[in-house]
Design a protein around this motif. Structure first.
Motif, PDB file in Angstrom:
ATOM      1  N   ASP A 149       0.838  -1.214   0.000  1.00  0.00           N
ATOM      2  CA  ASP A 149       0.000   0.000   0.000  1.00  0.00           C
ATOM      3  C   ASP A 149       0.867   1.256   0.000  1.00  0.00           C
ATOM      4  N   ARG A 150       2.080   1.119  -0.581  1.00  0.00           N
ATOM      5  CA  ARG A 150       3.014   2.247  -0.634  1.00  0.00           C
ATOM      6  C   ARG A 150       3.217   2.825   0.764  1.00  0.00           C
ATOM      7  N   HIS A 151       3.382   1.903   1.725  1.00  0.00           N
ATOM      8  CA  HIS A 151       3.644   2.284   3.122  1.00  0.00           C
ATOM      9  C   HIS A 151       2.547   3.187   3.677  1.00  0.00           C
ATOM     10  N   GLY A 152       1.314   2.775   3.403  1.00  0.00           N
ATOM     11  CA  GLY A 152       0.160   3.450   3.986  1.00  0.00           C
ATOM     12  C   GLY A 152      -0.363   4.635   3.208  1.00  0.00           C
ATOM     13  N   THR A 153       0.160   4.896   2.019  1.00  0.00           N
ATOM     14  CA  THR A 153      -0.234   6.109   1.284  1.00  0.00           C
ATOM     15  C   THR A 153      -1.224   5.867   0.138  1.00  0.00           C
ATOM     16  N   SER A 154      -1.453   4.617  -0.265  1.00  0.00           N
ATOM     17  CA  SER A 154      -2.269   4.383  -1.454  1.00  0.00           C
ATOM     18  C   SER A 154      -3.685   3.913  -1.152  1.00  0.00           C
ATOM     19  N   CYS A 155      -3.974   3.576   0.093  1.00  0.00           N
ATOM     20  CA  CYS A 155      -5.331   3.145   0.430  1.00  0.00           C
ATOM     21  C   CYS A 155      -5.573   3.314   1.922  1.00  0.00           C
ATOM     22  N   SER A 156      -6.841   3.270   2.311  1.00  0.00           N
ATOM     23  CA  SER A 156      -7.191   3.351   3.723  1.00  0.00           C
ATOM     24  C   SER A 156      -6.684   2.124   4.463  1.00  0.00           C
ATOM     25  N   ALA A 157      -6.377   2.290   5.726  1.00  0.00           N
ATOM     26  CA  ALA A 157      -5.761   1.225   6.508  1.00  0.00           C
ATOM     27  C   ALA A 157      -6.643  -0.010   6.621  1.00  0.00           C
ATOM     28  N   TRP A 158      -7.976   0.174   6.648  1.00  0.00           N
ATOM     29  CA  TRP A 158      -8.866  -0.978   6.834  1.00  0.00           C
ATOM     30  C   TRP A 158      -8.745  -1.970   5.681  1.00  0.00           C
ATOM     31  N   ILE A 159      -8.383  -1.492   4.483  1.00  0.00           N
ATOM     32  CA  ILE A 159      -8.315  -2.359   3.311  1.00  0.00           C
ATOM     33  C   ILE A 159      -7.221  -3.405   3.481  1.00  0.00           C
ATOM     34  N   VAL A 160      -6.019  -2.950   3.796  1.00  0.00           N
ATOM     35  CA  VAL A 160      -4.903  -3.882   3.995  1.00  0.00           C
ATOM     36  C   VAL A 160      -5.147  -4.743   5.229  1.00  0.00           C
ATOM     37  N   ARG A 161      -5.678  -4.150   6.264  1.00  0.00           N
ATOM     38  CA  ARG A 161      -5.934  -4.900   7.494  1.00  0.00           C
ATOM     39  C   ARG A 161      -6.943  -6.031   7.244  1.00  0.00           C
ATOM     40  N   HIS A 162      -8.002  -5.728   6.532  1.00  0.00           N
ATOM     41  CA  HIS A 162      -9.029  -6.747   6.269  1.00  0.00           C
ATOM     42  C   HIS A 162      -8.474  -7.863   5.391  1.00  0.00           C
ATOM     43  N   LEU A 163      -7.761  -7.505   4.332  1.00  0.00           N
ATOM     44  CA  LEU A 163      -7.183  -8.528   3.467  1.00  0.00           C
ATOM     45  C   LEU A 163      -6.202  -9.403   4.237  1.00  0.00           C
ATOM     46  N   GLU A 164      -5.369  -8.774   5.049  1.00  0.00           N
ATOM     47  CA  GLU A 164      -4.385  -9.536   5.811  1.00  0.00           C
ATOM     48  C   GLU A 164      -5.079 -10.504   6.768  1.00  0.00           C
ATOM     49  N   GLU A 165      -6.120 -10.044   7.444  1.00  0.00           N
ATOM     50  CA  GLU A 165      -6.829 -10.906   8.381  1.00  0.00           C
ATOM     51  C   GLU A 165      -7.450 -12.100   7.682  1.00  0.00           C
ATOM     52  N   GLN A 166      -8.059 -11.864   6.517  1.00  0.00           N
ATOM     53  CA  GLN A 166      -8.701 -12.956   5.790  1.00  0.00           C
ATOM     54  C   GLN A 166      -7.679 -13.957   5.262  1.00  0.00           C
ATOM     55  N   LEU A 167      -6.565 -13.466   4.750  1.00  0.00           N
ATOM     56  CA  LEU A 167      -5.519 -14.356   4.227  1.00  0.00           C
ATOM     57  C   LEU A 167      -4.875 -15.161   5.348  1.00  0.00           C
ATOM     58  N   ARG A 168      -4.614 -14.528   6.474  1.00  0.00           N
ATOM     59  CA  ARG A 168      -4.030 -15.240   7.617  1.00  0.00           C
ATOM     60  C   ARG A 168      -5.005 -16.282   8.167  1.00  0.00           C
ATOM     61  N   ALA A 169      -6.305 -15.993   8.098  1.00  0.00           N
ATOM     62  CA  ALA A 169      -7.305 -16.950   8.579  1.00  0.00           C
ATOM     63  C   ALA A 169      -7.277 -18.246   7.780  1.00  0.00           C
ATOM     64  N   HIS A 170      -6.768 -18.164   6.555  1.00  0.00           N
ATOM     65  CA  HIS A 170      -6.612 -19.360   5.719  1.00  0.00           C
ATOM     66  C   HIS A 170      -5.240 -20.008   5.893  1.00  0.00           C
ATOM     67  N   GLY A 171      -4.459 -19.520   6.845  1.00  0.00           N
ATOM     68  CA  GLY A 171      -3.176 -20.125   7.142  1.00  0.00           C
ATOM     69  C   GLY A 171      -2.019 -19.628   6.302  1.00  0.00           C
ATOM     70  N   LEU A 172      -2.203 -18.534   5.584  1.00  0.00           N
ATOM     71  CA  LEU A 172      -1.148 -18.000   4.734  1.00  0.00           C
ATOM     72  C   LEU A 172      -0.256 -17.035   5.515  1.00  0.00           C
ATOM     73  N   LYS A 173       1.006 -17.033   5.161  1.00  0.00           N
ATOM     74  CA  LYS A 173       1.960 -16.108   5.743  1.00  0.00           C
ATOM     75  C   LYS A 173       1.942 -14.813   4.929  1.00  0.00           C
ATOM     76  N   VAL A 174       1.644 -13.689   5.592  1.00  0.00           N
ATOM     77  CA  VAL A 174       1.429 -12.415   4.899  1.00  0.00           C
ATOM     78  C   VAL A 174       2.447 -11.385   5.374  1.00  0.00           C
ATOM     79  N   SER A 175       2.993 -10.641   4.408  1.00  0.00           N
ATOM     80  CA  SER A 175       3.900  -9.534   4.702  1.00  0.00           C
ATOM     81  C   SER A 175       3.317  -8.256   4.123  1.00  0.00           C
ATOM     82  N   ARG A 176       3.624  -7.144   4.754  1.00  0.00           N
ATOM     83  CA  ARG A 176       3.205  -5.835   4.231  1.00  0.00           C
ATOM     84  C   ARG A 176       4.418  -5.069   3.721  1.00  0.00           C
TER      85      ARG A 176
END
Length: 296
Positions: A195-222
Motif C-alpha cells: 500500500d506504498r507504506h500506507g499512502t495508497s489506500c485506507s488502513a482498513w483495506i490492507v488490514r481486512h485482506l491480511e486478516e482474511q488471508l491469515r485466517a486461511h493459514g497464509l503467511k502475509v507480509s506488508r
C-alpha cells in the motif's frame, strides 16, 4: 465485455471481464499475466519463449477471475510484460537499448531503468537480456501509444465509472512473485500486500485482506519486499476515496516455476481467493450501496 486497444494486431491489447451488473466498488487488475508474445517479438529476442515467460505472472488472471461472479470487474493485459510493462511510468526507457536518440521527455534515470525493468524491459526476471539487437525509438513509441496509453485510459475509465456509481473505488492490483528466498531468515511469505507504506489506500483495506488471508493459514507480509508499483502509486488517492492495493502471490503455492505449469495447489488457491475476495467485496460494499442507473 471485451474492449480492444487500437492496434494493427489481431489480439486486443487488454480485456475487461465485467459482471452482468457491477455490484461492488472493487476493481481487479492483472497487468502482467498477458501471454500473447507474437512472432515478431519472439524473432527479435535472444531468448526462447519459455525463458521469455519467466517475467510473466502466469495464471494470475485465472486466480482472480472468479471476481466477476461476485459483481466485480477484472481487467487484464493480453500483451506480455517482457514486451511492455504498464506498471511503469509511460516513458521509463534505457537509452542503451536504442540505436537512435530518445526524446527529452523520456525518463532514462529511474532505478527501474537502471535495473533493466523499464517500460520496455531490457531483461527478464532471471536477469537475462531479452533482445538480439538494439531497438528503434519509433517502435518503442508505437508500443507506448498503441498499447500502454489505451490500457491506462481504460483502467482510468473503469475506476472513474466505479467511483461514479459507488462514491468510492478500490483497485486490487494482482501480481505473482518467485518463491526464492527474499526476506532474511524465513524466506518469502505466501502473500505480500503493498500500500506504498500506507499512502495508497485506507488502513482498513490492507488490514481486512491480511486478516482474511491469515485466517486461511497464509503467511502475509506488508510492503516487504514489494510496496506497490506505478499502478498502486498512480491510482491510489485515499483522500479522494479512491484506493489501490497491490497483492503479490507466491508462485510456489500454485505452479511449477521450472515448467511454468499449474500444480494441484492451483485449484485450492483459487478457491481460497474466491472466499477472500467474497468477504472483502462484502466488506467494501456494506457502506457503499450502488446508485440507481436510472437516476444517472
Amino acid at each position: 465485455m471485451t474492449r480492444k486497444s487500437k492496434s494493427d494486431q489481431v489480439e486486443p491489447g487488454f480485456q475487461i471481464d465485467a459482471p452482468g451488473v457491477q455490484t461492488s466498488p472493487v476493481v481487479f487488475n492483472s497487468p502482467h499475466s498477458g501471454s500473447n508474445y507474437g512472432a515478431e517479438f519472439q524473432a527479435s529476442s535472444r531468448l526462447d519463449l519459455h525463458n521469455l515467460r519467466r517475467s510473466e505472472d502466469c495464471f494470475v488472471d485465472e486466480l482472480f477471475g472468479t471476481a466477476t461472479a461476485l459483481g466485480a470487474p477484472l481487467m487484464k493485459a493480453r500483451f506480455p510484460r517482457a514486451w511492455l510493462d504498464v506498471n511503469r511510468e509511460p516513458f521509463e526507457l534505457d537509452p542503451n537499448m536504442f540505436h537512435d536518440p530518445l526524446p527529452a521527455h523520456v525518463n532514462t534515470a529511474s532505478a527501474r531503468v537502471a535495473g533493466g525493468l523499464g517500460t520496455i524491459p531490457r531483461i527478464v526476471s532471471e536477469g537475462e537480456n531479452i533482445y538480439l539487437d538494439t531497438l528503434s525509438w519509433p517502435d518503442a513509441d508505437r508500443r507506448i501509444q498503441h498499447f500502454y496509453m489505451p490500457y491506462h485510459e481504460a483502467l482510468r475509465d473503469l475506476m472513474a465509472n466505479t467511483f461514479k456509481r459507488f462514491q468510492t473505488a478500490i483497485l486490487v492490483d494482482c501480481h505473482s512473485m518467485p518463491s526464492v528466498a527474499g526476506l532474511s531468515g524465513s524466506g518469502r511469505p505466501d502473500i505480500v500486500l503493498g500500500d506504498r507504506h500506507g499512502t495508497s489506500c485506507s488502513a482498513w483495506i490492507v488490514r481486512h485482506l491480511e486478516e482474511q488471508l491469515r485466517a486461511h493459514g497464509l503467511k502475509v507480509s506488508r510492503n516487504r519486499p514489494y510496496a506497490g508499483g506505478f499502478i498502486t502509486q498512480k491510482y491510489g488517492r485515499p483522500r479522494e476515496d479512491v484506493h489501490a492495493v497491490q497483492i503479490e502471490v507466491n508462485r510456489g503455492l500454485y505452479m511449477n516455476e521450472t515448467t511454468l505449469k499449474k500444480t494441484r495447489g492451483f485449484s485450492r488457491l483459487q478457491t481460497l481467493m474466491l472466499d477472500v475476495m467474497s468477504r472483502f467485496i462484502a466488506r467494501a460494499s456494506d457502506a457503499t450501496p450502488p446508485r440507481s442507473i436510472a437516476a444517472e
